[in-house]
Design a protein around this motif. Structure first.
Motif, PDB file in Angstrom:
ATOM      1  N   CYS A  40      33.101 -29.739 -46.573  1.00 47.83           N
ATOM      2  CA  CYS A  40      32.804 -28.855 -47.700  1.00 47.83           C
ATOM      3  C   CYS A  40      34.073 -28.149 -48.187  1.00 47.83           C
ATOM      4  O   CYS A  40      34.824 -27.588 -47.384  1.00 47.83           O
ATOM      5  N   PHE A  42      34.116 -25.535 -49.834  1.00 48.56           N
ATOM      6  CA  PHE A  42      33.851 -24.108 -50.063  1.00 48.56           C
ATOM      7  C   PHE A  42      33.787 -23.281 -48.776  1.00 48.56           C
ATOM      8  O   PHE A  42      33.704 -22.068 -48.817  1.00 48.56           O
ATOM      9  N   HIS A  43      33.821 -23.929 -47.642  1.00 45.08           N
ATOM     10  CA  HIS A  43      33.921 -23.162 -46.391  1.00 45.08           C
ATOM     11  C   HIS A  43      34.752 -23.947 -45.387  1.00 45.08           C
ATOM     12  O   HIS A  43      35.036 -25.122 -45.593  1.00 45.08           O
ATOM     13  N   CYS A  61      25.719 -28.342 -49.865  1.00 44.65           N
ATOM     14  CA  CYS A  61      26.370 -28.008 -48.598  1.00 44.65           C
ATOM     15  C   CYS A  61      25.272 -27.577 -47.634  1.00 44.65           C
ATOM     16  O   CYS A  61      24.546 -26.607 -47.896  1.00 44.65           O
ATOM     17  N   CYS A  65      26.551 -23.223 -48.559  1.00 48.02           N
ATOM     18  CA  CYS A  65      27.359 -22.852 -49.731  1.00 48.02           C
ATOM     19  C   CYS A  65      26.602 -23.077 -51.042  1.00 48.02           C
ATOM     20  O   CYS A  65      27.033 -22.608 -52.102  1.00 48.02           O
TER      21      CYS A  65
HETATM   22 ZN   LIG Z   1      29.953 -25.327 -47.516  1.00 45.36          ZN
END
Ligand SMILES: [Zn+2]
Length: 203
Positions: A40, A42-43, A61, A65
């Motif tokens: 991912c 985003f994390h 996600c 997310c």
């Molecule tokens: Zn994520």
């Protein structure tokens, strides 16, 4: 607004959004069940928990997310509200449309030129065969007047001068150079002010 969303969804593939806005290229990622599993963006993700479905253009996600369509992905990636992401993608599409229109008009311009070139070539061919006909006719006339008329008369002299002139024009018209052909046409037009066709018919 819903029309705009529909157009955006149909115009963008989720893979392309991922590449353009997040910099992730899926072309080297193995596809499983029509989906891609990647880390991912985003994390902090050590195990791929981000899934992308290419057919439905959906992403998710599994670690929380979020998920959604192409618009939601742009919004998430650029930290925008959905309506801002829509505006951005729509502007981009309009820009592309303008570019396509521009390309099309470029082609039309070219086709117009081709049409001009064709007309010009037709004109050259027509003039060429007219000159050939005129040369045959002139040589015949020379034969005829040689017997009947005064060899010093202006008419006979003009006829004699016409043949090499015709030869020169024919040679220039055969040139592959448009500029040479064009100036030869002008020269011919100037010489036969009423037009070559009428000159062949009346004389
Ligand atoms: Zn994520």
């Amino acid at each position: 607004m819903s029309d705009v969303i529909e157009v955006i969804k149909q115009s963008y593939k989720i893979e392309n959004i991922l590449e353009q806005f997040i910099g992730i290229d899926l072309s080297n990622v193995r596809k499983k069940n029509k989906s891609y599993n990647i880390c991912c963006p985003f994390h902090q993700d050590n195990h791929p928990s981000f899934t992308v479905w290419e057919e439905t253009n959906y992403w998710k996600c599994w670690a929380g997310c979020g998920g959604g369509d192409q618009i939601n992905l742009v919004a998430k990636a650029l930290n925008l509200k959905n309506h801002e992401a829509i505006k951005l993608l729509n502007n981009q599409l309009n820009l592309k449309k303008t570019q396509v229109e521009y390309m099309k008009s470029g082609v039309e311009e070219l086709l117009r030129d081709k049409e001009l070139i064709k007309k010009f070539n037709d004109r050259i061919r027509e003039t060429f065969s007219n000159l050939i006909a005129l040369r045959v006719k002139t040589k015949k006339q020379i034969q005829e007047v040689m017997e009947a008329e005064d060899l010093e008369s202006e008419y006979v002299i003009n006829l004699h001068h016409l043949v090499p002139k015709l030869e020169g024009w024919l040679e220039s018209l055969e040139s592959e150079n448009y500029a040479v052909q064009y100036h030869t046409l002008l020269d011919i037009q100037n010489f036969f002010k009423k037009g070559l066709n009428s000159w062949i018919k009346t004389k």
